[in-house]
Design an enzyme around this catalytic site. Sequence first.
Site, short mmCIF file in Angstrom:
data_model
loop_
_atom_site.label_atom_id
_atom_site.label_comp_id
_atom_site.label_asym_id
_atom_site.label_seq_id
_atom_site.Cartn_x
_atom_site.Cartn_y
_atom_site.Cartn_z
N LYS A 126 0.57 -0.68 0.42
CA LYS A 126 0.44 -0.47 -0.12
C LYS A 126 1.21 1.09 0.27
CE LYS A 126 -4.40 -2.30 1.56
NZ LYS A 126 -5.33 -2.05 2.97
N ASN A 127 1.91 1.10 0.06
CA ASN A 127 3.09 2.48 0.03
C ASN A 127 4.14 2.73 -1.14
OD1 ASN A 127 5.23 3.83 0.56
ND2 ASN A 127 5.74 2.62 2.25
N ASP B 268 8.42 -7.06 3.01
CA ASP B 268 8.86 -6.00 4.24
C ASP B 268 10.15 -5.91 4.52
OD1 ASP B 268 8.00 -5.57 6.85
OD2 ASP B 268 8.16 -7.44 7.39
N SER B 269 9.87 -4.82 5.25
CA SER B 269 12.26 -3.99 5.48
C SER B 269 12.14 -3.76 6.89
CB SER B 269 12.14 -3.02 4.58
OG SER B 269 11.03 -2.27 4.84
N GLY C 90 12.59 7.27 6.47
CA GLY C 90 12.58 5.80 7.41
C GLY C 90 14.24 6.90 7.82
N ARG D 177 16.48 -3.22 -0.68
CA ARG D 177 15.31 -3.03 -1.90
C ARG D 177 15.97 -3.73 -3.29
NH1 ARG D 177 12.19 -0.76 1.26
NH2 ARG D 177 12.17 1.23 0.91
#
Length: 207
Positions: free
Chosen positions: A18-19, A78-79, A163, A191
């Site tokens: 959703k990002n 996921d990260s 982040g 990523r």
Amino acid sequence: MTTADPVATASELLIGSKNPDKVAEIQALLADLEITVRSLDEFDVPDVEETGESFAVNAGLKASVFALSTGLLTVSDDSGLCVDALGGDPGVYSARYAGEGCSYQDNIDKLLENLKGVPSDQRTAQFIAVLACAAPDGSVRFTVEGLVEGYITDEPRGTKGFGYDPVFYYPPLRKTFAEMEPEEKNRISHRANALGAFRETFLQLRT
Ligand code: IMP
């Protein structure tokens, strides 16, 4: 009778995130695969709580739920940041390290506070990203991991990215991630590495 493998035969791949930044990044890196890429905002899907104790479990959980609710082959990620001097923390709690609803700055403040007095050579850290690919029946077909190594700085540097980027120093370019242009970061990031591994496995399974 054997059932054809959905990774080999699917004509569409859903990016289960959703990002919007991640969707764009994943889309760009998978653009030349012979498959139609779909995005989650075309669908009404439930939110998925990241309750797992590893990046792989959380990525699999998301891919599985989104695949089941859309009927599409799905890739989710996921990260997070793992700091050696903190035993791998914040890890899967990276987004909410300073508490539910906290800001990126709150997380950075907590991280720097917890690393106070730790000498620079012991401030080693890794950004880790895991991608999971799930079939329309919800089964996770494969997961891949990407990683980038660096150091946590004493104070934030740079204004780009998001982040923990301002405190993650990448020695080969002598910059924090927040001092890099997006294209620069996207070439070497966790990523990008995970997406490279994803492409490889995906292409192998489709030949
Ligand atoms: P998630 O994969 O969306 O759950 O992200 C987890 C958290 O890890 C983010 O909210 C960030 O705090 C951190 N994180 C993951 N990737 C990056 C990155 O490339 N730069 C900075 N922080 C990141």
